[in-house]
Design a protein around this motif. Structure first.
Motif, PDB file in Angstrom:
ATOM      1  N   VAL A  93     -12.396  27.891  -5.649  1.00 44.42           N
ATOM      2  CA  VAL A  93     -11.263  27.511  -4.804  1.00 44.42           C
ATOM      3  C   VAL A  93     -10.481  28.779  -4.499  1.00 44.42           C
ATOM      4  O   VAL A  93     -10.479  29.723  -5.280  1.00 44.42           O
ATOM      5  N   SER A  94      -9.869  28.792  -3.336  1.00 41.23           N
ATOM      6  CA  SER A  94      -9.002  29.915  -2.989  1.00 41.23           C
ATOM      7  C   SER A  94      -7.651  29.348  -2.587  1.00 41.23           C
ATOM      8  O   SER A  94      -7.508  28.152  -2.353  1.00 41.23           O
ATOM      9  N   GLY A  95      -6.669  30.220  -2.516  1.00 44.11           N
ATOM     10  CA  GLY A  95      -5.365  29.710  -2.161  1.00 44.11           C
ATOM     11  C   GLY A  95      -4.335  30.779  -1.870  1.00 44.11           C
ATOM     12  O   GLY A  95      -4.638  31.980  -1.845  1.00 44.11           O
ATOM     13  N   HIS A  96      -3.129  30.317  -1.630  1.00 45.93           N
ATOM     14  CA  HIS A  96      -1.975  31.146  -1.310  1.00 45.93           C
ATOM     15  C   HIS A  96      -0.867  30.808  -2.287  1.00 45.93           C
ATOM     16  O   HIS A  96      -0.631  29.631  -2.570  1.00 45.93           O
ATOM     17  N   ASP A  97      -0.178  31.814  -2.777  1.00 43.54           N
ATOM     18  CA  ASP A  97       1.001  31.600  -3.604  1.00 43.54           C
ATOM     19  C   ASP A  97       2.207  32.207  -2.912  1.00 43.54           C
ATOM     20  O   ASP A  97       2.119  33.285  -2.306  1.00 43.54           O
ATOM     21  N   PHE A  98       3.313  31.508  -3.017  1.00 43.95           N
ATOM     22  CA  PHE A  98       4.591  31.966  -2.485  1.00 43.95           C
ATOM     23  C   PHE A  98       5.562  31.980  -3.647  1.00 43.95           C
ATOM     24  O   PHE A  98       5.700  30.970  -4.350  1.00 43.95           O
ATOM     25  N   ILE A  99       6.209  33.108  -3.867  1.00 43.53           N
ATOM     26  CA  ILE A  99       7.135  33.199  -4.987  1.00 43.53           C
ATOM     27  C   ILE A  99       8.512  33.648  -4.522  1.00 43.53           C
ATOM     28  O   ILE A  99       8.650  34.302  -3.489  1.00 43.53           O
ATOM     29  N   ARG A 100       9.496  33.277  -5.311  1.00 43.17           N
ATOM     30  CA  ARG A 100      10.856  33.804  -5.192  1.00 43.17           C
ATOM     31  C   ARG A 100      11.116  34.541  -6.489  1.00 43.17           C
ATOM     32  O   ARG A 100      10.773  34.058  -7.562  1.00 43.17           O
TER      33      ARG A 100
END
Length: 121
Positions: A93-100
């Motif tokens: 699986v692949s993906g995107h992470d968004f962090i603050r």
């Protein structure tokens, strides 16, 4: 403030570490003690719960997570990509992470997404 590339490197290394103790040490360097983590299958609070979640994912998947992009950021928001690799080298699986990030530069909130968004028709 902790350097962004080091934060992402430590976070990525935590997703490859099978030892709970070593994984928690990595998370202490990059993830806020009260940080929030969400993805399509999980919602956890704090680095201890994240450490446990990562351990369960690694055990159940028998894979590892590799960070696959440089972080892209503006203000306190960061985006990067990753994929989970099976023992045979195939991408599971692949993906995107968004962090603050918080005031110290650690991850305060991470929202993960699996795959790419569906293209518009």
């Amino acid at each position: 403030m902790i350097e962004l590339n080091q934060i992402i490197a430590d976070y990525g290394a935590a997703w490859q570490e099978h030892s709970d103790g070593k994984r928690l040490e990595l998370l202490k360097r990059c993830f806020s003690e009260t940080g929030q983590y969400i993805d399509p299958t999980a919602q956890v609070s704090g680095r201890d719960q994240l450490c446990t979640h990562i351990g369960e994912v690694l055990q159940n998947s028998n894979g590892r997570v590799d960070i696959t992009s440089e972080p892209s950021s503006h203000h306190d928001v960061v985006h990067f990509t990753w994929h989970m690799v099976a023992p045979d080298g195939s991408v599971m699986v692949s993906g995107h992470d968004f962090i603050r990030r918080d005031d110290e530069g650690q991850i305060a909130h991470l929202a993960g997404f699996f795959g790419d968004p569906t293209p518009m028709k």
